[in-house]
Design a protein around this motif. Structure first.
Motif, mmCIF file in Angstrom:
data_model
loop_
_atom_site.group_PDB
_atom_site.id
_atom_site.type_symbol
_atom_site.label_atom_id
_atom_site.label_comp_id
_atom_site.label_asym_id
_atom_site.label_seq_id
_atom_site.Cartn_x
_atom_site.Cartn_y
_atom_site.Cartn_z
ATOM 1 N N MET A 21 30.648 -5.744 -36.398
ATOM 2 C CA MET A 21 32.036 -5.320 -36.451
ATOM 3 C C MET A 21 32.087 -3.856 -36.001
ATOM 4 S SD MET A 21 34.693 -5.526 -39.645
ATOM 5 C CE MET A 21 35.366 -7.153 -39.453
ATOM 6 N N THR A 22 33.095 -3.553 -35.231
ATOM 7 C CA THR A 22 33.247 -2.193 -34.714
ATOM 8 C C THR A 22 33.845 -1.283 -35.785
ATOM 9 O OG1 THR A 22 35.482 -2.574 -33.915
ATOM 10 C CG2 THR A 22 33.697 -3.135 -32.402
ATOM 11 N N PRO A 23 33.680 0.033 -35.625
ATOM 12 C CA PRO A 23 34.287 0.963 -36.585
ATOM 13 C C PRO A 23 35.809 0.778 -36.686
ATOM 14 C CG PRO A 23 32.694 2.127 -35.229
ATOM 15 C CD PRO A 23 32.830 0.748 -34.661
ATOM 16 N N ARG A 24 36.433 0.493 -35.580
ATOM 17 C CA ARG A 24 37.886 0.271 -35.586
ATOM 18 C C ARG A 24 38.224 -0.975 -36.417
ATOM 19 N NH1 ARG A 24 41.338 0.105 -30.119
ATOM 20 N NH2 ARG A 24 42.454 1.918 -30.843
ATOM 21 N N GLY A 25 37.431 -2.012 -36.293
ATOM 22 C CA GLY A 25 37.643 -3.241 -37.059
ATOM 23 C C GLY A 25 37.428 -3.021 -38.550
ATOM 24 N N ILE A 26 36.436 -2.194 -38.895
ATOM 25 C CA ILE A 26 36.167 -1.898 -40.300
ATOM 26 C C ILE A 26 37.337 -1.130 -40.908
ATOM 27 C CG2 ILE A 26 34.688 -0.573 -41.852
ATOM 28 C CD1 ILE A 26 32.345 -1.281 -39.967
ATOM 29 N N VAL A 27 37.847 -0.144 -40.174
ATOM 30 C CA VAL A 27 38.987 0.631 -40.663
ATOM 31 C C VAL A 27 40.208 -0.275 -40.823
ATOM 32 C CG1 VAL A 27 40.611 2.469 -40.073
ATOM 33 C CG2 VAL A 27 38.157 2.814 -39.748
ATOM 34 N N ALA A 28 40.446 -1.165 -39.871
ATOM 35 C CA ALA A 28 41.574 -2.087 -39.954
ATOM 36 C C ALA A 28 41.419 -3.020 -41.150
ATOM 37 C CB ALA A 28 41.708 -2.889 -38.661
#
Length: 77
Positions: free
Chosen positions: A1-8
């Motif tokens: 999972m990308t950092p953007r996906g984790i934040v979302a």
């Protein structure tokens, strides 16, 4: 999972958790049930109180159903 996906995902989780913390309002247990009278004139009339709705028996098989949107506590005296 990308950092953007984790934040979302974390933002979604926080939003859902905040929605769950609201106090649930429900009808007091002693009011739940079917209320009727022994008066002959109103023998086929009743009020049924549920946690999510109130039903007015208006005679025979007829009734009116109303959804409870908000409950407020009221006390006499």
């Amino acid at each position: 999972m990308t950092p953007r996906g984790i934040v979302a995902a974390m933002a979604l989780f926080a939003t859902l958790a905040a929605c769950q913390t609201q106090k649930e309002h429900s009808v007091p247990d002693h009011l739940l049930g079917v209320w009727s009278t022994s008066a002959p004139r109103y023998a086929d009339r009743y009020i049924e109180i549920r946690n999510d709705m109130i039903i007015f028996g208006t005679g025979g098989d007829a009734f009116e159903l109303h959804v409870l949107a908000e409950l407020k506590e009221a006390r006499e005296g």
